[in-house]
Structures are given as C-alpha cells and as structure tokens.
Scaffold this motif. Structure first.
Motif, short mmCIF file in Angstrom:
data_model
loop_
_atom_site.label_atom_id
_atom_site.label_comp_id
_atom_site.label_asym_id
_atom_site.label_seq_id
_atom_site.Cartn_x
_atom_site.Cartn_y
_atom_site.Cartn_z
N LYS A 173 56.02 25.50 36.08
CA LYS A 173 57.60 25.43 35.05
C LYS A 173 57.35 24.99 34.38
N VAL A 174 56.70 23.62 34.79
CA VAL A 174 56.01 23.25 33.39
C VAL A 174 55.63 23.09 32.14
N LEU A 175 54.92 24.28 32.38
CA LEU A 175 54.17 25.01 31.27
C LEU A 175 54.66 26.10 30.41
N ARG A 176 55.84 26.56 31.00
CA ARG A 176 56.79 27.57 30.34
C ARG A 176 57.93 26.81 29.88
N GLY A 177 57.96 25.68 31.08
CA GLY A 177 59.28 25.35 30.00
C GLY A 177 58.33 24.51 28.71
N PHE A 178 57.32 23.91 29.03
CA PHE A 178 56.83 23.56 27.49
C PHE A 178 56.72 24.65 26.04
N VAL A 179 56.32 25.59 26.55
CA VAL A 179 56.22 26.98 25.23
C VAL A 179 58.03 27.25 25.21
N ALA A 180 58.71 27.62 25.91
CA ALA A 180 59.83 27.18 25.22
C ALA A 180 60.79 25.78 24.76
N GLU A 181 60.54 24.98 24.63
CA GLU A 181 60.41 23.14 24.14
C GLU A 181 59.98 23.96 23.14
N MET A 182 58.52 23.95 22.76
CA MET A 182 58.32 24.52 21.43
C MET A 182 58.52 25.61 20.83
N ILE A 183 59.01 26.18 21.52
CA ILE A 183 59.46 27.92 20.32
C ILE A 183 61.19 27.31 19.51
N GLU A 184 61.51 26.76 20.98
CA GLU A 184 63.06 25.82 20.02
C GLU A 184 62.23 24.80 19.29
N ARG A 185 61.85 23.83 18.83
CA ARG A 185 61.86 23.24 17.84
C ARG A 185 61.09 24.04 16.62
N ARG A 186 60.49 25.21 16.75
CA ARG A 186 60.24 25.80 15.51
C ARG A 186 61.07 26.80 15.27
N LYS A 187 61.95 26.92 15.97
CA LYS A 187 62.93 27.62 15.64
C LYS A 187 63.85 26.41 15.02
N LEU A 188 64.47 25.93 15.47
CA LEU A 188 65.09 24.30 14.50
C LEU A 188 64.61 24.25 13.31
N MET A 189 62.78 24.05 12.91
CA MET A 189 61.77 23.65 11.48
C MET A 189 62.84 24.91 10.76
N THR A 190 62.58 26.66 11.29
CA THR A 190 62.47 26.90 10.16
C THR A 190 64.50 27.33 9.89
N ASP A 191 65.02 26.89 10.88
CA ASP A 191 66.49 26.89 10.57
C ASP A 191 66.98 25.26 9.19
N GLY A 192 66.21 24.70 8.87
CA GLY A 192 65.93 24.05 8.05
C GLY A 192 66.10 22.35 8.72
N TYR A 193 65.19 22.64 9.53
CA TYR A 193 65.41 20.73 10.28
C TYR A 193 64.07 20.65 10.46
N ALA A 194 63.32 20.86 9.79
CA ALA A 194 61.04 20.51 9.52
C ALA A 194 61.63 19.04 9.54
N GLY A 195 60.42 18.46 9.85
CA GLY A 195 59.89 17.32 10.25
C GLY A 195 59.02 17.22 8.16
N VAL A 196 58.66 16.16 7.95
CA VAL A 196 58.17 16.60 6.32
C VAL A 196 56.69 16.96 7.18
N LEU A 197 56.10 16.99 8.01
CA LEU A 197 55.05 16.90 8.06
C LEU A 197 54.31 18.57 8.16
N GLU A 198 55.92 19.18 9.03
CA GLU A 198 55.67 20.45 9.22
C GLU A 198 56.13 21.14 8.77
N SER A 199 57.07 20.93 7.92
CA SER A 199 57.80 21.91 6.98
C SER A 199 57.27 22.75 5.91
#
Ligand code: HEM
Length: 438
Positions: A173-199
């Motif tokens: 459950k933890v691992l699937r949650g981690f993957v979902a969270e990372m996918i979500e964070r990535r999506k927010l970045m490509t939607d324009g919320y990227a941090g300086v390091l990651e953009s």
C-alpha cells in the motif's frame, strides 16, 4: 516440491545461457513478488523479450543518460559530501547504510519520475520516500520468507492477513501510494508548478513518460513497472556501496590506490587547491578509471547485492554436474557462494584484492571473467540492463567520498547480512568520518 542448490559455474552457464529456455523465472516467482507482477523482473518468454527491448531503448537515450549522470553528480555534490562534512565536524558515528540508501533512492527515483524525492535533503521533504524505503525492504524480506515456505502456506497467511504477510500488504500500500504521489507531483510540475531544480527535466527524458500513455500499460502494470525500476536501481547500488565501504575501511592500501588514480583528475580542478573545499568528480571523468572499476567488481564478487537467483525447470534435464532435474523443480543459484569458491578464484578467494581484476599490463582494461563465474550482474539473455549506469553512479559517489574523507568502521559492531533477497547489512554499518587533510 524439489529444490536444487548450485554454485557450479558449468551448471550456471547451462542454466543461464546454453539452455536458458528450459530455466525460467516461473509463475511462482512472479506470485512471490506480486507487487511487481507483470513487469520485467517477473515475466518470461515473449513478454520478457519485449519489455527488455523497450528498456534497452530507454537506456540508450543520450538525454536520459545525461540526466542520470547530472542527477548523480548533483546528489554527490549537494547531498552526500555536505552530510559527510557535517559528520566529520561533529566526529559523531553515523549509519553509512542509511546515507547510501538515501543516495541510491534519490538517484534512482529522479530519472524515473522526473521528481526528486529529496531523501538526502535536510528538510522533511523526503519523509514519504523514507516510508517507501522501509516498504521496499519489507518486500525483499518477506520475498525471502516466501521462498522458504510452500506456496499454499504463505498464500493462506496472505488470505488471513497475518504475520509477515500482514506487514507485506501494508508495504504494498505504501509503495503504490508513493508511486501515485510521485506521478501527481510530476503532473503538477508539467502543469506549471515546477520547482527550480526540477523544471529543466523535460518529460521526454524521464523513464515514466515512455509508459504513461501506453494503452498496453494498465494502471496496475504501470505501477508495478515503476516499482520494479525502483527495486532494480535502489536496492542494488545502495547495497553494493555499503559493502564497498566496509571493504575499504579495512584495506587502507586499496584506498591509497584509488586516490592515486584520482589524483591527476583532482589536481586539474581548481577546487583541489583549497583544502577546505570538496572535490566532486564528473561521471564522464570516471569512465577510464580501471582500478576503481576493479575495486567495485571485487566488492560485488564477495558481496553480490542479489545473492540468490531462482529458476524453475521447464522440462526434465541433466545438468553438467550430472544432477538430473525434473520439470517443475526449483533451482537456487548462490551468487554469494560462487564469488567465494577456491576453484574459481584461487586460494585467496576470501581476500578483498582488487588487483585480481587487473590484467597486469599498463593501459589494459579489466581482466575478462565470464559471467557464469562472476554472476553479480546475471548472465545470458537476462543480464542486468543497468550495469553501465550502476558503474557510473557508484564510481562517482565513491570517488568524491574517498577523495575528500577518511572513513573507519566503528569497532564492536556485528556486521552481517539480514534475512532478505537483497544482501543488506542487518544492523546497518556504523562508521566515523574525518575530512582529509590535503
Ligand atoms: C550494483 C548494481 C547492480 C547489480 C549488482 C545488478 C544486478 C542485476 C541482476 C543480478 C539482475 C537479474 C535479476 C533477475 O533476473 O533475477 C538484474 C536485472 C536488471 N537490472 Fe540490474 N543491477 C544493478 C544495477 C542496476 C541499475 C542501476 C539499473 C537501472 C538503472 C538496473 C536495471 C536492471 C534491469 C532493467 C534488469 C532486468 C533484466 C531482466 O529481468 O531481464 N540494474 N540486475
């Protein structure tokens, strides 16, 4: 159910190469690692061939390789060395296993998801990742537990949700949650919320983006595949590096030789002149370092991160050792024992001696040892696909750590492997570090 345990190189060549089609991972293996079900570690035949071809193509992208190298260098320079410098100032013992696990997790996850999980950062940013670290360890521990029981027993425990199976269900459950969270964070970045390091990480460069819109990959298979990539990279280099520092701490002559090999590169760097500044090496500068390569291989020989391989026999056969095997039998191959066999490595097989990998001629590369004798990266059509990446990552980390610091193992601790499919140390590895005087 019949088991055969072997570490005979002629058997290994037969099983992994010359007659590999008769020795598959099998359905039981795939059920044992159900969190990665359907992804590359657990499939055989055509699905395996197709998934491997796809990974080969992903890993040959110059942009992805450049991202991996940049991420590794960045983590060494901004994560590992500052942390070690802080430890050196306080002279406090610290757990090398913990430090290297964080490093391995970050350098593995960033190119997969295009998001830095931040386990090496001093803020609390990496706490979700730390839960995933513990969960990955659980998958490997309960994986070995499942190897030791008849399938019906661990399946009954899984159904009743008791014992290690209960812990494993929580880890999934933890691992699937981690993957979902990372996918979500990535999506927010490509939607324009990227941090300086990651953009600057564009979506074409990351591993996840090659799978995410593929109709062949259901949500479950995508998740299993991303977890599989995490296991392939994090579990292996993290574990290998811990044993490497364990070996180096007991072999000052080897440390001196590594520094000798690094010295011409370090002296070219302006930073080397200032004793207070850390020297970080570029991954590209590491490629020609033969002695460093030998240091890594020698550690992998004695402490292979994946210490056991498991195969299922398809049709009755006779192994080169003369042992008859029947369809459905399980074969366990001990990489750990193979690396310590006198017949293969000579009388000094138990000694840590990188020189055994050197051909003796100046300018020559490493001595060739066939993969059925040095199995750390597997052999035949299921060879590790990330070997060159792993070597680059490990060399870059070891170079900076060894050049800038003296490390010693804290006396009085018992260092031995834990019960797991990965050769991790049971109680970590407590070390002390000093900034090197130059
Ligand atoms: C010290 C580092 C590493 C070691 C010792 C190692 C070892 C291995 C071994 C033994 C296998 C075969 C596993 C099995 O079939 O049961 C394997 C497979 C694989 N490894 Fe590595 N590995 C390392 C690092 C990496 C890294 C960093 C990556 C990715 C960047 C990677 C990617 C893969 C992949 C994709 C496979 C799947 C091959 C297949 O199932 O056909 N490995 N590795």
């Amino acid at each position: 159910m019949r088991f055969l345990l072997t570490c005979d190189p002629t058997n290994i060549r037969h099983i992994f190469t010359s007659n590999h089609a008769n020795y598959l991972k099998g359905k039981e293996f795939s059920e044992m690692f159900d969190v990665t079900d359907g992804s590359f570690f657990t499939v055989d035949g055509e699905p395996c061939r197709r998934q491997r071809a796809r990974i080969q193509s992903i890993f040959s992208s110059p942009r992805l390789l450049a991202l991996m190298a940049e991420c590794c260098r960045d983590k060494v320079e901004k994560g590992v060395t500052p942390l070690l410098a802080r430890m050196a100032k306080t002279a406090a013992p610290f757990d090398m296993h913990d430090l290297l696990t964080r490093f391995a997790f970050d350098v593995t996850a960033t190119p997969i998801f295009g998001v830095d999980p931040g386990l090496l950062s001093t803020s609390s940013a990496g706490s979700a990742g730390m839960h995933a670290v513990v969960a990955m360890d659980t998958v490997m521990e309960v994986g070995l537990f499942r190897h030791t029981l008849p399938m019906c027993c661990w399946k009954a425990m899984r159904w009743l949700n008791v014992g290690p199976e209960r812990k494993l269900a929580a880890a999934h459950k933890v691992l699937r949650g981690f993957v979902a969270e990372m996918i979500e964070r990535r999506k927010l970045m490509t939607d324009g919320y990227a941090g300086v390091l990651e953009s600057h990480v564009s979506s074409v460069e990351i591993i996840m983006s090659t799978y995410i819109n593929d109709p062949e990959y259901s949500d479950d298979l995508l998740c299993a595949t991303l977890i599989n990539f995490m296991i392939a990279g994090r579990d292996t280099i993290g574990t290998a590096l811990v044993w490497l520092f364990y070996n180096l701490a007991q072999n000052a002559d080897v440390v001196a030789c590594i520094r000798k090999e690094l010295a011409p590169i370090a002296s070219r760097k302006a930073a080397a002149a200032a004793a207070t500044t850390m020297v970080t090496f570029e991954p590209d500068e590491m490629k020609p370092l033969v002695y460093m390569h030998a240091v890594l291989y020698e550690s992998l020989r004695l402490f292979p991160p994946i210490p056991i391989e498991r195969k299922t026999v398809v049709a009755d056969d006779v192994l080169p050792s003369g042992h008859a095997v029947r369809a459905g039998d399980t074969i366990l191959v001990s990489l750990y024992s193979l690396g310590r066999m006198q017949d293969v490595w000579g009388e000094d097989c138990m000694e840590y001696r990188p020189e055994r990998w050197l051909s003796g001629k100046v300018g020559d590369g490493l001595r060739y040892v066939p993969t059925h004798k040095f199995l750390a990266f597997n052999s035949g059509p299921r060879m590790c696909l990330g070997k060159d990446i792993a070597i680059m990552q490990m060399k870059t980390a070891v170079a900076a750590m060894v050049w800038n610091f003296d490390v010693e193992v804290l006396e009085g601790q018992s260092v031995h492997p834990k019960f797991s499919c990965i050769l991790q140390t049971k109680n970590g590895l407590m070390m002390k570090v000093k900034k090197r005087e130059m």
